[in-house]
Design a protein around this motif. Sequence first.
Motif, mmCIF file in Angstrom:
data_model
loop_
_atom_site.group_PDB
_atom_site.id
_atom_site.type_symbol
_atom_site.label_atom_id
_atom_site.label_comp_id
_atom_site.label_asym_id
_atom_site.label_seq_id
_atom_site.Cartn_x
_atom_site.Cartn_y
_atom_site.Cartn_z
ATOM 1 N N ILE A 261 6.043 1.497 0.132
ATOM 2 C CA ILE A 261 4.829 0.693 0.213
ATOM 3 C C ILE A 261 4.891 -0.184 1.461
ATOM 4 O O ILE A 261 5.919 -0.762 1.780
ATOM 5 C CB ILE A 261 4.600 -0.173 -1.055
ATOM 6 C CG1 ILE A 261 5.756 -1.140 -1.316
ATOM 7 C CG2 ILE A 261 4.353 0.712 -2.270
ATOM 8 C CD1 ILE A 261 5.507 -2.131 -2.453
ATOM 9 N N ALA A 262 3.767 -0.231 2.172
ATOM 10 C CA ALA A 262 3.645 -1.092 3.352
ATOM 11 C C ALA A 262 3.335 -2.498 2.869
ATOM 12 O O ALA A 262 2.426 -2.699 2.064
ATOM 13 C CB ALA A 262 2.550 -0.594 4.275
ATOM 14 N N LEU A 263 4.090 -3.473 3.339
ATOM 15 C CA LEU A 263 3.908 -4.867 2.940
ATOM 16 C C LEU A 263 3.145 -5.664 3.984
ATOM 17 O O LEU A 263 2.780 -6.811 3.734
ATOM 18 C CB LEU A 263 5.267 -5.531 2.701
ATOM 19 C CG LEU A 263 6.138 -4.889 1.637
ATOM 20 C CD1 LEU A 263 7.485 -5.601 1.564
ATOM 21 C CD2 LEU A 263 5.449 -4.886 0.295
ATOM 22 N N GLU A 264 2.925 -5.098 5.138
ATOM 23 C CA GLU A 264 2.267 -5.793 6.234
ATOM 24 C C GLU A 264 1.240 -4.878 6.871
ATOM 25 O O GLU A 264 1.202 -3.685 6.601
ATOM 26 C CB GLU A 264 3.297 -6.219 7.283
ATOM 27 C CG GLU A 264 4.338 -7.179 6.752
ATOM 28 C CD GLU A 264 5.395 -7.530 7.794
ATOM 29 O OE1 GLU A 264 5.505 -6.831 8.815
ATOM 30 O OE2 GLU A 264 6.110 -8.501 7.567
ATOM 31 N N GLY A 265 0.418 -5.444 7.713
ATOM 32 C CA GLY A 265 -0.570 -4.672 8.433
ATOM 33 C C GLY A 265 -1.945 -4.841 7.827
ATOM 34 O O GLY A 265 -2.143 -5.565 6.856
ATOM 35 N N VAL A 266 -2.906 -4.149 8.418
ATOM 36 C CA VAL A 266 -4.294 -4.216 7.982
ATOM 37 C C VAL A 266 -4.643 -2.889 7.319
ATOM 38 O O VAL A 266 -4.440 -1.831 7.911
ATOM 39 C CB VAL A 266 -5.233 -4.492 9.177
ATOM 40 C CG1 VAL A 266 -6.680 -4.514 8.728
ATOM 41 C CG2 VAL A 266 -4.856 -5.813 9.856
ATOM 42 N N ARG B 102 -5.655 -7.975 5.474
ATOM 43 C CA ARG B 102 -4.414 -8.146 6.234
ATOM 44 C C ARG B 102 -3.375 -8.568 5.204
ATOM 45 O O ARG B 102 -3.470 -9.646 4.602
ATOM 46 C CB ARG B 102 -4.586 -9.225 7.315
ATOM 47 C CG ARG B 102 -3.442 -9.234 8.326
ATOM 48 C CD ARG B 102 -2.417 -10.242 7.928
ATOM 49 N NE ARG B 102 -1.386 -10.355 8.946
ATOM 50 C CZ ARG B 102 -0.157 -10.699 8.650
ATOM 51 N NH1 ARG B 102 0.198 -10.953 7.425
ATOM 52 N NH2 ARG B 102 0.726 -10.784 9.590
ATOM 53 N N LEU B 103 -2.399 -7.682 4.945
ATOM 54 C CA LEU B 103 -1.363 -7.977 3.957
ATOM 55 C C LEU B 103 -0.443 -9.073 4.449
ATOM 56 O O LEU B 103 -0.135 -9.164 5.633
ATOM 57 C CB LEU B 103 -0.549 -6.724 3.644
ATOM 58 C CG LEU B 103 -1.335 -5.553 3.046
ATOM 59 C CD1 LEU B 103 -0.415 -4.351 2.867
ATOM 60 C CD2 LEU B 103 -1.986 -5.937 1.738
ATOM 61 N N ASN B 104 0.030 -9.920 3.528
ATOM 62 C CA ASN B 104 0.850 -11.058 3.904
ATOM 63 C C ASN B 104 2.348 -10.832 3.767
ATOM 64 O O ASN B 104 3.124 -11.749 3.940
ATOM 65 C CB ASN B 104 0.437 -12.303 3.103
ATOM 66 C CG ASN B 104 0.745 -12.196 1.627
ATOM 67 O OD1 ASN B 104 1.274 -11.197 1.166
ATOM 68 N ND2 ASN B 104 0.406 -13.221 0.887
ATOM 69 N N GLY B 105 2.780 -9.627 3.441
ATOM 70 C CA GLY B 105 4.218 -9.355 3.353
ATOM 71 C C GLY B 105 4.748 -9.377 1.943
ATOM 72 O O GLY B 105 5.309 -8.422 1.478
ATOM 73 N N ALA B 106 4.564 -10.469 1.250
ATOM 74 C CA ALA B 106 4.971 -10.585 -0.152
ATOM 75 C C ALA B 106 4.341 -11.821 -0.726
ATOM 76 O O ALA B 106 4.170 -12.830 -0.036
ATOM 77 C CB ALA B 106 6.490 -10.664 -0.283
ATOM 78 N N ALA B 107 3.998 -11.757 -1.977
ATOM 79 C CA ALA B 107 3.342 -12.900 -2.632
ATOM 80 C C ALA B 107 4.356 -13.989 -2.922
ATOM 81 O O ALA B 107 5.481 -13.715 -3.313
ATOM 82 C CB ALA B 107 2.702 -12.453 -3.930
ATOM 83 N N PRO B 108 3.958 -15.262 -2.744
ATOM 84 C CA PRO B 108 4.851 -16.351 -3.091
ATOM 85 C C PRO B 108 5.043 -16.464 -4.599
ATOM 86 O O PRO B 108 6.075 -16.864 -5.069
ATOM 87 C CB PRO B 108 4.171 -17.600 -2.533
ATOM 88 C CG PRO B 108 2.737 -17.218 -2.384
ATOM 89 C CD PRO B 108 2.704 -15.738 -2.180
ATOM 90 N N VAL C 132 0.849 -1.183 0.000
ATOM 91 C CA VAL C 132 0.000 0.000 0.000
ATOM 92 C C VAL C 132 0.889 1.239 0.000
ATOM 93 O O VAL C 132 1.750 1.401 0.882
ATOM 94 C CB VAL C 132 -0.944 -0.006 1.219
ATOM 95 C CG1 VAL C 132 -1.752 1.281 1.293
ATOM 96 C CG2 VAL C 132 -1.865 -1.224 1.169
ATOM 97 N N ALA C 133 0.672 2.117 -0.993
ATOM 98 C CA ALA C 133 1.461 3.344 -1.114
ATOM 99 C C ALA C 133 1.281 4.212 0.127
ATOM 100 O O ALA C 133 0.168 4.437 0.585
ATOM 101 C CB ALA C 133 1.045 4.121 -2.361
#
Length: 116
Positions: A47-52, A105-111, A34-35
């Motif tokens: 960009i935030a990779l974690e959090g809600v 809830r973001l997962n950090g990075a996509a596999p 998220v920008a």
Amino acid sequence: MAKNFVQPGHVVTVPAPAAVSSGDLVTVGVLTGVAQFDAGSGDPVEIALEGVHEVAKTSAQAWTVGAAVYATAAGLATTAATTGNVLIGVALEVAANPSATGVVRLNGAAPAAAEA
């Protein structure tokens, strides 16, 4: 701490793939976050990779809590696991059909990119 440690990685800086506004989903490869502020195309953006986060979603979808959420090429969140969409996290709240936003809830990075 290891000598090769760079940063925690909760928020990272990437080149904006297009003009973005604060709160937009930004995808670079299979990395989506998220920008944190507005940025022009090619400019660095955090960009935030974690959090809600509450993000723009495909309006004509109903979400259930725990549903897998993906980012589309258009920068919308969706529950459609189609080719080209990137897994970004899980829905934390019910979202009606229609509705403009959903809570993820973001997962950090996509596999990897979703398979059809």
